[in-house]
Design a protein around this motif. Structure first.
Motif, PDB file in Angstrom:
ATOM      1  N   UNK A 199      38.226  49.481  61.208  1.00  0.00           N
ATOM      2  CA  UNK A 199      37.901  49.382  62.632  1.00  0.00           C
ATOM      3  C   UNK A 199      36.534  48.738  62.849  1.00  0.00           C
ATOM      4  N   UNK A 200      35.565  49.124  62.039  1.00  0.00           N
ATOM      5  CA  UNK A 200      34.213  48.585  62.198  1.00  0.00           C
ATOM      6  C   UNK A 200      34.165  47.114  61.804  1.00  0.00           C
ATOM      7  N   UNK A 201      34.837  46.736  60.719  1.00  0.00           N
ATOM      8  CA  UNK A 201      34.848  45.328  60.317  1.00  0.00           C
ATOM      9  C   UNK A 201      35.452  44.449  61.401  1.00  0.00           C
ATOM     10  N   UNK A 232      43.618  38.099  63.840  1.00  0.00           N
ATOM     11  CA  UNK A 232      44.912  37.426  63.919  1.00  0.00           C
ATOM     12  C   UNK A 232      44.913  36.101  63.167  1.00  0.00           C
ATOM     13  N   UNK A 233      43.742  35.613  62.817  1.00  0.00           N
ATOM     14  CA  UNK A 233      43.624  34.386  62.038  1.00  0.00           C
ATOM     15  C   UNK A 233      43.407  34.668  60.552  1.00  0.00           C
ATOM     16  N   UNK A 234      42.608  35.705  60.274  1.00  0.00           N
ATOM     17  CA  UNK A 234      42.146  35.908  58.905  1.00  0.00           C
ATOM     18  C   UNK A 234      41.680  37.354  58.754  1.00  0.00           C
ATOM     19  N   UNK A 235      42.509  38.248  58.209  1.00  0.00           N
ATOM     20  CA  UNK A 235      42.132  39.658  58.082  1.00  0.00           C
ATOM     21  C   UNK A 235      40.936  39.847  57.149  1.00  0.00           C
ATOM     22  N   UNK A 236      40.204  40.955  57.268  1.00  0.00           N
ATOM     23  CA  UNK A 236      39.092  41.235  56.351  1.00  0.00           C
ATOM     24  C   UNK A 236      39.561  41.265  54.907  1.00  0.00           C
ATOM     25  N   UNK A 296      33.423  57.841  52.899  1.00  0.00           N
ATOM     26  CA  UNK A 296      32.254  58.234  53.686  1.00  0.00           C
ATOM     27  C   UNK A 296      31.486  56.983  54.070  1.00  0.00           C
ATOM     28  N   UNK A 297      30.920  56.965  55.268  1.00  0.00           N
ATOM     29  CA  UNK A 297      30.161  55.807  55.724  1.00  0.00           C
ATOM     30  C   UNK A 297      29.090  56.201  56.719  1.00  0.00           C
ATOM     31  N   UNK A 298      28.070  55.376  56.801  1.00  0.00           N
ATOM     32  CA  UNK A 298      26.977  55.555  57.761  1.00  0.00           C
ATOM     33  C   UNK A 298      26.739  54.229  58.458  1.00  0.00           C
ATOM     34  N   UNK A 299      26.732  54.258  59.798  1.00  0.00           N
ATOM     35  CA  UNK A 299      26.490  53.053  60.593  1.00  0.00           C
ATOM     36  C   UNK A 299      25.213  53.242  61.401  1.00  0.00           C
ATOM     37  N   UNK A 300      24.356  52.216  61.384  1.00  0.00           N
ATOM     38  CA  UNK A 300      23.070  52.285  62.074  1.00  0.00           C
ATOM     39  C   UNK A 300      22.885  51.067  62.963  1.00  0.00           C
TER      40      UNK A 300
END
Length: 320
Positions: free
Chosen positions: A109-111, A119-123, A173-177
Motif C-alpha cells: 500500500x505504501x509503495x 497499472x503500468x508497472x507493479x512494484x 514490521x515497518x516504520x514510516x516517518x
C-alpha cells in the motif's frame, strides 16, 4: 414593559450514522508491441478488471470485498480467470488501524502511494516474488503522531492463490516517518519460518514530493528466498514523476534486480529474472478516473544469452 431575552442554546450537533456501502470497479487494457532479437509481436489485451464492494457498519468499522479477473497463460493459451483478491473487515479510528482477512500488506500500500502507475508497472517487490499484493492475515498500524506510523502484520506468506494451511507464517514490521514537509522515509523487515533457513527481507525507501514533482529510491534485500538456503535477492529502484499543469504527467523508473551465486555454480540462481529495467512514459487524464499512458519499457537481462526486450505500449485505466 415586556422584556424578551433570547438566550443562545449551546448544544453539540450530532449526526446519526447511517450504514452504507458503495460499489467500485477498475479496468485495465493495453496495446503493445514487443521487439527482441530482430522479431516483433503485437497484441491488444484487456488483461485485468476489478469489481469490489465496501460497506461501512459504523464510523470505525468497514468491510471490503474485491474480485479480480485477470489474464493468465495456461498451456500456451491466454485465459481470463477470476479469484477473490480482498475480503477483510477493518477498524480505523484515525490513530489505530486493524485489518483481518484477505488483505493487501502495508508495504505494498505504501509503495503504491509513491509509485502511482501500478497499472503500468507493479512494484518489483511484488514482481520478484519478495511479497504479494494480497495475503490472508491480520495487520496492525498505529500512528503516535501525524508524522510517524508503525505497522505490524502476520501473514500466510504465500499469497492469495495458495491459502492451504501449514506451519509457516510471515511476520512483518515497518516504520514510516515524515520528518520534514514533503520528505517520506520508511524501513521494513519481515521473516518467514523458524529454522536456520528462515526467509528474511529488509527494505528502505526515501522519497520527496514537491509541488509539481516527486522523486524516490528504494532498496530491498531478501535472504533465503522461499526458504531455500543461499537463494538471496537484492534490488534497487529509482523513480521520478513531473506533474504538468493539465494534470498529466511525465514519469520514469529504473530498476536493478540481482540474485546470488550458489556454491559450486557459475551463474546466479535466478539469472532469468536478473537485470536492469528502464520505463519512461507520459500519462494523460482526459476525464476524472480515466488514464491513458504511452510508455517505453526496456529490459536488459543479466543473462548474456538472452536478448534485450523493448515494449512499446499504450495503456488505459478506468475506475468508478
Amino acid at each position: 414593559m415586556a422584556l424578551l431575552l433570547t438566550l443562545p442554546v449551546s448544544a453539540q450537533e450530532t449526526e446519526e450514522f447511517k450504514p452504507s456501502g458503495k460499489l467500485s470497479g477498475l479496468l485495465f487494457a493495453n496495446f503493445h508491441a514487443t521487439f527482441s532479437g530482430g522479431k516483433n509481436l503485437t497484441s491488444f489485451e484487456v488483461n485485468r478488471a476489478f469489481l469490489g464492494y465496501e460497506h461501512s457498519f459504523s464510523k470505525t468499522f468497514t468491510a471490503r470485498l474485491l474480485y479480480d479477473g485477470s489474464a493468465r497463460v495456461y498451456s500456451g493459451r491466454s485465459m481470463i480467470t477470476g479469484y477473490l483478491r480482498n475480503a477483510y473487515i477493518q477498524f480505523d479510528n484515525g490513530r489505530i488501524n486493524i485489518r483481518g482477512g484477505l488483505i493487501t500488506p502495508e508495504q505494498i500500500l505504501i509503495l503504491e502511494k509513491f509509485w502511482t502507475y501500478r497499472y503500468l508497472f507493479p512494484p518489483y517487490i511484488e514482481r520478484a516474488g519478495m511479497a504479494f499484493s494480497s495475503e490472508p492475515g491480520v495487520s496492525f498500524k498505529y500512528k503516535p503522531s501525524d508524522n510517524t506510523a508503525i505497522d505490524f502484520s502476520v501473514l500466510n506468506g504465500r499469497g492469495f492463490r495458495d491459502i492451504l494451511p501449514d506451519t509457516t507464517l510471515r511476520v512483518t514490521a515497518g516504520v514510516s516517518l515524515n520528518p520534514f514537509h514533503g520528505v517520506s522515509l520508511r524501513c521494513y523487515a519481515d521473516g518467514m519460518g523458524l529454522n536456520g533457513n528462515m526467509q528474511q527481507t529488509f527494505g528502505a525507501l526515501a522519497a520527496y514530493r514537491g509541488k509539481n514533482f516527486y522523486i524516490g529510491t528504494e532498496c530491498l534485500f531478501q535472504r533465503n528466498h522461499l526458504r531455500y538456503e543461499g537463494n538471496n535477492y537484492s534490488a534497487v529502484s529509482l523513480f521520478a514523476s513531473l506533474i504538468l499543469k493539465s494534470g498529466s504527467s511525465l514519469f520514469t523508473r529504473y530498476e536493478n534486480i540481482s540474485s546470488s551465486v550458489m556454491p559450486g555454480e557459475s551463474e546466479p540462481w535466478n539469472i532469468e529474472k536478473d537485470g536492469n529495467t528502464i520505463v519512461a512514459g507520459f500519462e494523460y487524464i482526459p476525464a476524472r478516473n480515466v488514464r491513458f499512458a504511452p510508455i517505453i519499457n526496456c529490459s536488459f537481462p543479466a543473462d548474456k544469452n538472452t536478448d534485450p526486450v523493448i515494449y512499446a505500449e499504450v495503456n488505459m485505466e478506468a475506475a468508478f
